[in-house]
Design an enzyme around this catalytic site. Structure first.
Site, PDB file in Angstrom:
ATOM      1  N   TYR A 196      -4.570  14.379  -2.899  1.00 19.64           N
ATOM      2  CA  TYR A 196      -4.914  13.601  -1.708  1.00 19.64           C
ATOM      3  C   TYR A 196      -6.077  14.235  -0.930  1.00 19.64           C
ATOM      4  CZ  TYR A 196      -3.847  10.068   1.801  1.00 19.64           C
ATOM      5  OH  TYR A 196      -3.899   8.977   2.644  1.00 19.64           O
ATOM      6  N   HIS A 218      -9.883   7.745   3.438  1.00 22.48           N
ATOM      7  CA  HIS A 218      -9.808   6.351   3.887  1.00 22.48           C
ATOM      8  C   HIS A 218     -11.195   5.744   4.077  1.00 22.48           C
ATOM      9  CE1 HIS A 218      -5.805   7.901   5.083  1.00 22.48           C
ATOM     10  NE2 HIS A 218      -5.408   6.687   4.787  1.00 22.48           N
ATOM     11  N   ASP A 222     -10.204  13.719   7.626  1.00 23.97           N
ATOM     12  CA  ASP A 222      -9.445  12.744   6.850  1.00 23.97           C
ATOM     13  C   ASP A 222      -9.352  13.169   5.387  1.00 23.97           C
ATOM     14  OD1 ASP A 222      -8.102  10.329   6.216  1.00 23.97           O
ATOM     15  OD2 ASP A 222      -9.996   9.274   5.867  1.00 23.97           O
ATOM     16  N   HIS A 246       1.605   4.258  -3.043  1.00 27.30           N
ATOM     17  CA  HIS A 246       1.474   5.720  -2.966  1.00 27.30           C
ATOM     18  C   HIS A 246       2.619   6.373  -3.746  1.00 27.30           C
ATOM     19  CE1 HIS A 246      -1.988   6.338  -0.508  1.00 27.30           C
ATOM     20  NE2 HIS A 246      -1.521   5.685   0.538  1.00 27.30           N
ATOM     21  N   HIS A 301       0.844  -1.208   0.000  1.00 26.75           N
ATOM     22  CA  HIS A 301       0.000   0.000   0.000  1.00 26.75           C
ATOM     23  C   HIS A 301       0.878   1.256   0.000  1.00 26.75           C
ATOM     24  CE1 HIS A 301      -3.609   2.366   1.540  1.00 26.75           C
ATOM     25  NE2 HIS A 301      -2.601   3.157   1.908  1.00 26.75           N
ATOM     26  N   GLU A 302       1.832   1.301   0.915  1.00 26.12           N
ATOM     27  CA  GLU A 302       2.673   2.511   1.028  1.00 26.12           C
ATOM     28  C   GLU A 302       3.510   2.721  -0.234  1.00 26.12           C
ATOM     29  OE1 GLU A 302       2.035   4.602   3.191  1.00 26.12           O
ATOM     30  OE2 GLU A 302       0.799   3.273   4.364  1.00 26.12           O
ATOM     31  N   GLU A 304      -6.073   6.377  -2.329  1.00 25.38           N
ATOM     32  CA  GLU A 304      -6.079   5.355  -1.277  1.00 25.38           C
ATOM     33  C   GLU A 304      -6.488   3.992  -1.833  1.00 25.38           C
ATOM     34  OE1 GLU A 304      -5.354   4.756   1.942  1.00 25.38           O
ATOM     35  OE2 GLU A 304      -4.170   6.555   1.701  1.00 25.38           O
TER      36      GLU A 304
END
Lengths: 384, 104
Positions: free
Chosen positions: A188, A275, A270, A177, A173-174, A197
């Site tokens: 974002y 998310h 958020d 990005h 996931h990271e 996301e």
């Protein structure tokens, strides 16, 4: 409170950028450090993005190149080097998880999508573990992955999160990005942020499935399985199969993700619920992959990857993504192909048609954030 | 400077969970109160910029909102993991621990 280096006071940023890309090794390090600290103080990390490709992509090499750092519970990044590419296994499980997880992520992108690392040009994969103390998070800071150890500073009976390297999909996931940063550069916030996301969840899950050699039917489609301790009533952070069902806990609350456009959550929190509403495109991918069967990374993953790489733009919304994945499926596998039909079914399952119709995104009512982003052209427009 | 109230809110992050605390310093155990007030004093909190955030939010980082109210002023600072200077990082970690203890 904050001491500026002499360089920071007298050398203008454009000159520092030149030094960072053209100076000697020592000069580069000093210039980069100065630019980072001054940008941090101004709250302008994005200012680094334009030259980050040149300055921070330390090693452009032929293949996989990983370095794992240890922050030793501090906030300074990247920290102390504890394992380099090809070095033996560490006694620290978090170090090995970061090393192995970034390796599998590299392999998926290289072997399946013929992409050489995050930037498609051999960028070294840097990860820092043991960030701060009691830091229950992981993030991509524009240059590297950063992982906290969860609630290790709390009494065992109060801990909610384990270390964030424990789940390989978190690592995928990271890193994704980073891929998004070099490709679609999805803003974002709001729907572009939720797509950002979702892309990370999609390829995070595919990294896990690829590492376990699972078919779509065998996969759990849970994001962050193993991340929650046994004190929490939950199986993970998000469910792509059934968004909104990953956890329901007295302390943590209930998983707030919607699985359909009719349940889209409008919030300023958020970054506009990036998310939360990612559950919608996540579920569209899940349905598509299940329709196609077999290894999800092969066809569904390919369609999503090409869309991320070649089609999506920084302000793309869910409807744009639906239309573009449908278009890409047609280009890759033929108009009316089973692959294109699977994409259509995926988006229909979440209330979006792939011809530009379907349930439109709710009218923006997100106050200042939405207004500002619309002004900047970053938020979803009122019409598609 | 007599601090009357502190509000702390953490949003975002990989899990997208909210953590918050709203308290008066004298509600804390003595061993937590003094370091917290000293740090606020050391930071010159009321002189910090209201927005210490990146132009574009960095993926999965936490966003923090801290409000401190004294008899003379009330000041709010919004910041993120990568944009908070070192001293402010200390404050964020301290408030995070307090919020978790009050939650459990």
């Amino acid at each position: 409170m904050h001491k500026h280096s002499p360089v920071n006071c007298i050398v203008p940023p454009h000159m520092l950028k030149n030094i960072a890309t053209k100076g000697t090794e020592g000069q580069k390090n000093l210039a980069i450090s100065t630019l980072k600290s001054s940008a941090q103080m101004r709250g302008q990390r994005q200012a680094l993005a334009d030259f980050s490709a040149a300055a921070f992509r330390v090693a452009v090499v032929g293949g996989k190149e990983r370095i794992i750092y240890d922050a030793r519970n501090g906030s300074s990044l990247p920290g102390t080097i504890v394992r380099r590419e090809g070095e033996p296994v560490s006694a620290d499980v978090g170090v090995n998880e970061a090393y192995d997880g970034s390796g599998v992520t590299y392999d998926l992108y290289q072997n399946v999508y013929q992409r050489n690392s995050i930037d498609a040009n051999g960028m070294r994969l840097d990860s820092t573990v043991h960030y701060q103390r009691g830091y229950d998070n992981a993030f991509w800071n524009g240059e590297q992955m950063v992982y906290g150890d969860g609630d290790e500073d709390q009494p065992v009976s109060d801990r909610l999160f384990n270390r964030f390297t424990i789940a390989i999909d978190v690592i995928g996931h990271e890193l994704t990005h980073g891929v998004t940063q070099f490709e679609a550069r999805l803003t974002y916030a709001l729907q572009p942020g939720a797509l950002n996301e979702s892309m990370s969840d999609v390829f995070g899950s595919l990294v896990k499935q690829y590492s376990l050699n699972q078919t779509a039917a065998q996969a759990d489609w849970i994001i962050g399985a193993g991340l929650l301790t046994s004190n929490v009533n939950g199986v993970g952070i998000r469910s792509m199969k059934a968004p909104g069902t990953a956890y329901d806990d007295p302390v943590l609350g209930k998983d707030p993700q919607p699985a359909h456009m009719r349940d889209y959550v409008t919030t300023v929190s958020d970054n506009g619920g990036v998310h939360i509403n990612s559950g919608i495109p996540n579920h569209a991918f899940y349905v598509t992959a299940m329709e196609l069967g077999g290894s999800a990374w092969e066809k569904a993953g390919k369609i999503w990857y090409v869309t991320l790489k070649d089609k999506l733009q920084s302000n793309s919304n869910f409807q744009n993504c639906a239309n573009l994945t449908y278009q890409v499926a047609g280009e890759l596998y033929g108009a009316g192909s089973i692959e294109q039909q699977a994409v259509k079914k995926g988006w229909e399952a979440v209330g979006l048609a792939t011809d530009g119709g379907g349930t439109p995104p709710p009218p923006p009512s997100d106050g200042c954030l939405g207004s500002l982003l619309r002004l900047l052209g970053a938020a979803p427009s009122r019409s598609n | 400077m007599e601090v009357q109230q502190i509000k702390y809110e953490r949003t975002g992050g990989f899990a997208g969970l909210r953590l918050s605390a709203d308290f008066k310093p004298d509600e804390l155990p003595e061993d937590q109160t003094r370091p917290l007030l000293d740090l606020l004093d050391d930071l010159d909190f009321d002189e910090l910029p209201e927005q210490l955030t990146a132009e574009s939010s960095m993926s999965d980082q936490f966003t923090y909102k801290i409000t401190v109210k004294t008899s003379k002023w009330e000041h709010t600072v919004v910041t993120g993991d990568a944009s908070a200077p070192d001293k402010l990082q200390e404050l964020l970690q301290m408030l995070d621990r307090i919020a978790k203890r009050r939650k459990n």
